[in-house]
Motif scaffolding. Sequence first.
Motif, mmCIF file in Angstrom:
data_model
loop_
_atom_site.group_PDB
_atom_site.id
_atom_site.type_symbol
_atom_site.label_atom_id
_atom_site.label_comp_id
_atom_site.label_asym_id
_atom_site.label_seq_id
_atom_site.Cartn_x
_atom_site.Cartn_y
_atom_site.Cartn_z
ATOM 1 N N UNK A 104 0.899 -1.318 0.240
ATOM 2 C CA UNK A 104 -0.038 -0.113 0.039
ATOM 3 C C UNK A 104 0.950 1.274 0.069
ATOM 4 N N UNK A 105 2.169 1.258 -0.355
ATOM 5 C CA UNK A 105 2.838 2.472 -0.541
ATOM 6 C C UNK A 105 3.299 2.757 -2.044
ATOM 7 N N UNK A 106 2.132 3.576 -2.692
ATOM 8 C CA UNK A 106 2.491 3.596 -4.121
ATOM 9 C C UNK A 106 3.867 4.326 -4.561
ATOM 10 N N UNK A 107 4.384 5.082 -3.713
ATOM 11 C CA UNK A 107 5.671 5.817 -4.075
ATOM 12 C C UNK A 107 6.665 4.875 -3.817
ATOM 13 N N UNK A 108 6.671 3.556 -4.491
ATOM 14 C CA UNK A 108 7.954 2.581 -4.299
ATOM 15 C C UNK A 108 8.644 2.596 -5.630
ATOM 16 N N UNK A 109 10.154 2.645 -5.363
ATOM 17 C CA UNK A 109 10.806 2.383 -6.448
ATOM 18 C C UNK A 109 11.757 1.179 -6.203
ATOM 19 N N UNK A 110 12.015 0.365 -7.338
ATOM 20 C CA UNK A 110 12.962 -0.792 -7.234
ATOM 21 C C UNK A 110 13.945 -0.485 -8.138
ATOM 22 N N UNK A 111 15.077 -0.474 -7.471
ATOM 23 C CA UNK A 111 16.218 -0.180 -8.292
ATOM 24 C C UNK A 111 17.354 -1.426 -8.296
ATOM 25 N N UNK A 112 18.186 -1.571 -9.506
ATOM 26 C CA UNK A 112 19.099 -2.466 -9.641
ATOM 27 C C UNK A 112 20.178 -2.012 -10.249
ATOM 28 N N UNK A 113 21.374 -2.512 -10.351
ATOM 29 C CA UNK A 113 22.588 -2.287 -11.126
ATOM 30 C C UNK A 113 22.237 -2.521 -12.629
ATOM 31 N N UNK A 114 21.336 -3.302 -12.932
ATOM 32 C CA UNK A 114 20.989 -3.759 -14.101
ATOM 33 C C UNK A 114 19.933 -2.886 -14.767
ATOM 34 N N UNK A 115 18.867 -2.587 -13.828
ATOM 35 C CA UNK A 115 17.759 -2.055 -14.307
ATOM 36 C C UNK A 115 16.930 -1.104 -13.521
#
Length: 516
Positions: free
Chosen positions: A97-108
């Motif tokens: 329920x946290x819409x401002x979520x960013x998933x980061x990776x060194x690839x993408x």
Amino acid sequence: MGGHLAELDSYCVINIDTRVIELNGSKIILRPKTFELLVLLAKAPGKVISKAQILESVWPDSVVEEQVIFQSINEIRKEFDSSEIIKTFPKKGYAWSCPNTTIVSEQFATKPKNSITPIFSFSKSTLVAVTASVTLIIASLYFFFGTPKPVQEVTSLTAENRQEQAFHNASKNHEGVVILPFNVSLLQDSEKWLRYGAMQGVIDQIQPVQGITLFQLEDVIEIVNRLSLDERKDISNIFDKSGASIVLDTKISGVPGDYNIVFSVYTPRSVDTKSLNVKDINEGISLLAQEFNQVTSPVTSINTESMDSKLRDSLIAKAISLLEENNPESALGFLQSALASDKANLYVHYLYSKVALNLGKIDLALESSKSALELNLEGDKAKYHNRLLFVFATASFIQKNYDIAEQTLQKAALESEMSKDWLYFSYTHSMLGKLHQYRSNYDDAKDYFDSALKYQELLKCPMGVAQTNLDLAEFYIVQDKIELAKSSIEISASLIKEHNLIDSKSDLSAIKSKLK
């Protein structure tokens, strides 16, 4: 902890490479399976993911119950300090329920639609003005200081990139900790549950430390199961399979009332081995957790005293290992070296005197126990005083100094009772029984033997109960009470066979021979 969740104003950044999470600027570390569950939910904010989907995705090759999902969900809610971060939809599943979520990776990098908005925004005309100002400032710097660094090094990092860079830097010092299942092969069958029970007890008492992830029991079992039986013998394989940087390997031996815990703390470059001696397992778990908490705490300095302590601990641990391998002669040498590094350590004196006594080196046992008792230490440093009294009294009894033996045994019994060391309270009463038996005070002897047996049964120690029954059998044989002697022998023989008490088999044979 992540701090209170401010619903729509909150932002969350999840780095799937470093496994570091940032919530509103605070870092959060989760155990591996819980992290995988979090990523699964966070990839689709608001979407309901069923329990079946979660089990299939996070625990694909494991047979687990739905309870593991509930535990992980609760862990996330606790770390994020919000019960609303994951919403429960009864009979349907869970949703992030946290819409401002960013998933980061060194690839993408992937962003949901409602991602973090820029802190500043500019119109085209404003951007031109700002660019002109920046150019003027750079020209001024060039005039006064020479060629400046390329502009892109200063300006190209966005707020998100800076966050990712900060997480990457933090991950360099991040450590994973694996506590392996305890080696309990030398314990009786009724205590084999400690393999995982004691392991979980230590995990529960480890204090959370920033920059350290503590693998939970189910995670460790999963890691160990990736290895063959031969691979498990090499600790380096644990590092390879888990990515951990600290591994705790522990072995427990002894009997109720007198346990030895030998533990080794491994890193990819070193190993530090220590030992603990405790009356009960709960005490051992607490002390082991305390020791391990020190390992995971930042080290401020290394001084000569700590180096000496490390040497002594390793010598004691080696001696105990040799005793477990039935090599007391070599163990005695290591204990002598440990005494040389710390002459005021009553535990080392006690072990040294006890091993000497068991080897039949009575003069050495008498001398070492006497010199230890003359130290007159107080408080916690006098912890093994009652046991040293017992060793000194037993050696005196063997040398036929009966009056000294009785006086010392009475002191040992009193101190054992005061410190609730019921194992040595029982041992002391057995020796008092033998002393009165030798003096033909049979009524007193019987009372002492009965008391010894009572406390051995209280401790549920098969070895102690078997040995005390052998003492009673010998006591009955002296009085020509053969049927009672046979009854005690039968009880002892049954325990020796059931629990495979190898050390008591020769004593059983010796007592049986006296019946013929």
